[in-house]
Design an enzyme around this catalytic site. Structure first.
Site, PDB file in Angstrom:
ATOM      1  N   HIS A 227      18.663   3.298 -46.149  1.00 45.18           N
ATOM      2  CA  HIS A 227      18.597   3.445 -44.670  1.00 45.18           C
ATOM      3  C   HIS A 227      19.660   3.886 -43.326  1.00 45.18           C
ATOM      4  CE1 HIS A 227      16.903   2.497 -40.527  1.00 45.18           C
ATOM      5  NE2 HIS A 227      16.071   3.594 -40.616  1.00 45.18           N
ATOM      6  N   LYS A 229      23.325   5.289 -42.482  1.00 45.63           N
ATOM      7  CA  LYS A 229      24.468   5.740 -42.247  1.00 45.63           C
ATOM      8  C   LYS A 229      25.419   5.766 -42.026  1.00 45.63           C
ATOM      9  CE  LYS A 229      19.635   5.612 -40.291  1.00 45.63           C
ATOM     10  NZ  LYS A 229      18.632   4.588 -39.825  1.00 45.63           N
TER      11      LYS A 229
END
Length: 488
Positions: A227, A229
């Site tokens: 997850h 970024k």
């Protein structure tokens, strides 16, 4: 022939379903490191929904806590030596960077050093970005200025006008001799055809996929997604936060409307830490050892001029400790005045929930902001259940009405803040691979506090009166979804 083969397998599974459920129950209870609440939830699912429960377990029930996926290889000894030196300097009060405001959180700093090899970095210039158009405009400027390499990692990449524009820019940089790497999560990018990324690879962009799907489309790991970024440009500029790549993050999706998120653009000594996090993930997915190449850790072209001290903290299902959860927990216990939380999903585990309720009862100003609309209905109704519990304990809770709230983080006492990719939920704490930055800087924290206060003007408070008036169907949804919250 093939049909008959699979029919026989299916028939055997159906005939032996009770035995299979018993074996899975034994595995869950005796051979996996799970909390009692999670164990009971899985047992309930397996026996209440025998076939569905069996399929769900195969897809999302695997336990990865004993696996060690990411290794530092060449940098491990060097990094441990630097951390040991920092710890000794802090213990002797000789840290040349000066702890300053971070000194109030000395034990947390040392915990992060020990649990996740997280250096205390200084001289960071941190820009807070809350608007998607601003974020991608700034990112495009930094991509244009890249001279050596661009490292990109996102959970979701949409095949739409935003990525089309970024793709054209990246291909142009490849022609200029700049190395470009894109790491994406297979589940988050399941709507993008494989041939799309293969085409980019054929044009010079290096591509890696985290936990690829089985036989092209079948996702055997619905849990345990990457997850994170992260974007790193030339080892001097880094981005981290909640924005993925897609038109909805620019506020162009009618379903969500304006997209309110939080991203950090960082220049300073925290950038190599985010670079290390990217390389660890890349090396695992691409089977390539980037640590052997020193070019990815260049000396800064200009001296760092920022003033923020920060630590990059990572966690995942393979971690010994739930580092991000534990940082939130320590920050809650350290609060003396207030705790402000923004999160799209509020499904805390018992430790976080108890700590927040204790703080609220003790008179700490607890304010929690969630979206007014769901992007995942089951998660939203479970969130609403926990919000009700916080209201009863004396916390103040708000629904953001100006579109969709996707910001993820916590501000404490105007001294420290922790923002990044992790939601305030069990999935982010224990199942997903996440990364946050904890920033020990009163000035930056007060800026984030002002943003939070400004957001309150676009919220409606969920008071005890409002919560008590919810409909019966809402109460049923809450209880059902809360029962499943350990699996969400």
């Amino acid at each position: 022939m093939l049909f008959n083969y699979f029919s026989k397998i299916g028939g055997w599974i159906l005939a032996n379903l009770n035995v299979i459920n018993m074996i899975l129950a034994i595995v869950i209870i005796f051979f996996q490191r799970r909390e009692p609440r999670s164990v009971w939830t899985w047992l309930l699912v397996l026996y209440a929904l025998p076939i569905v429960g069996f399929i769900l377990y195969l897809m999302i029930g695997q336990d990865m806590h004993k696996s060690k996926m990411f290794k530092l290889k060449e940098m491990e000894d060097e990094l441990e030596a630097v951390i040991k030196s920092q710890e000794d300097s802090i213990a002797r009060r000789k840290y040349k960077g000066g702890l300053e405001e971070a000194g109030d959180y000395e034990s947390l700093i040392i915990y992060n050093m020990e649990s996740s090899n997280s250096l205390l970095t200084k001289n960071n210039d941190i820009k807070i970005i809350t608007d998607g158009k601003e974020k991608f405009s700034k990112l495009q400027e930094d991509i244009k200025s890249a001279k050596k390499f661009i490292h990109i990692q996102y959970y979701i990449i949409r095949m739409d006008e935003l990525f089309d524009h970024l793709k054209d820019m990246l291909l142009e940089k490849v022609k200029e001799g700049v190395e470009v790497r894109i790491l994406y999560d297979s589940m988050g990018c399941k709507s993008v055809p494989k041939k799309y990324f293969k085409n980019l690879k054929s044009q010079g962009i290096q591509i890696a996929e985290f936990f690829p799907a089985f036989l092209g489309r079948l996702q055997l790991r619905v849990n345990y997604r990457n997850h994170r970024k992260i974007v790193v440009v030339d080892g001097e500029i880094a981005y981290i936060g909640g924005f993925n790549v897609g038109r909805e993050y620019l506020g162009l999706d009618e379903r969500f409307g304006y997209w309110r998120d939080t991203h950090l653009r960082i220049q300073g000594s925290a950038v190599p830490e985010l670079q290390t996090r990217f390389i660890l993930d890349w090396d695992y997915a691409a089977k390539e050892n980037l640590f052997a190449q020193k070019m990815y850790y260049p000396k800064p072209s200009i001296p760092f001029s920022g003033e923020s001290q920060a630590q990059v903290i990572s966690s995942g299902p393979d971690s010994t400790y739930h580092n991000i959860r534990n940082n939130f927990l320590r920050l809650i216990h350290s609060a003396k005045k207030y705790i402000y939380i923004q999160t799209p999903y509020f499904i805390p585990d018992e430790s976080i929930m108890d700590a927040l309720k204790m703080a609220a009862v003790a008179g700490i100003d607890i304010r929690i902001m969630i979206p007014c609309k769901p992007d995942h209905p089951f998660v939203y109704w479970a969130t609403y259940s926990y919000i009700g519990e916080m209201i009863r304990a004396g916390g103040r809770c708000y629904a953001y009405n100006n579109g969709f709230l996707h910001a993820k983080g916590m501000i404490v006492d105007g001294k420290v803040m922790c923002f990044g990719t992790a939601n305030m939920d069990i999935r982010s704490f224990k199942l997903n691979f996440e990364v946050n930055v904890i920033i020990y800087d009163g000035e930056a924290s007060k800026k984030m506090e002002q943003i939070f206060i400004s957001d309150l003007k676009k919220c409606s408070e969920i008071t005890s009166h409002v919560y008590a008036r919810r409909k019966i169907i809402v109460r049923v949804k809450e209880q059902f979804c809360r029962l499943l919250s350990p699996l969400m």
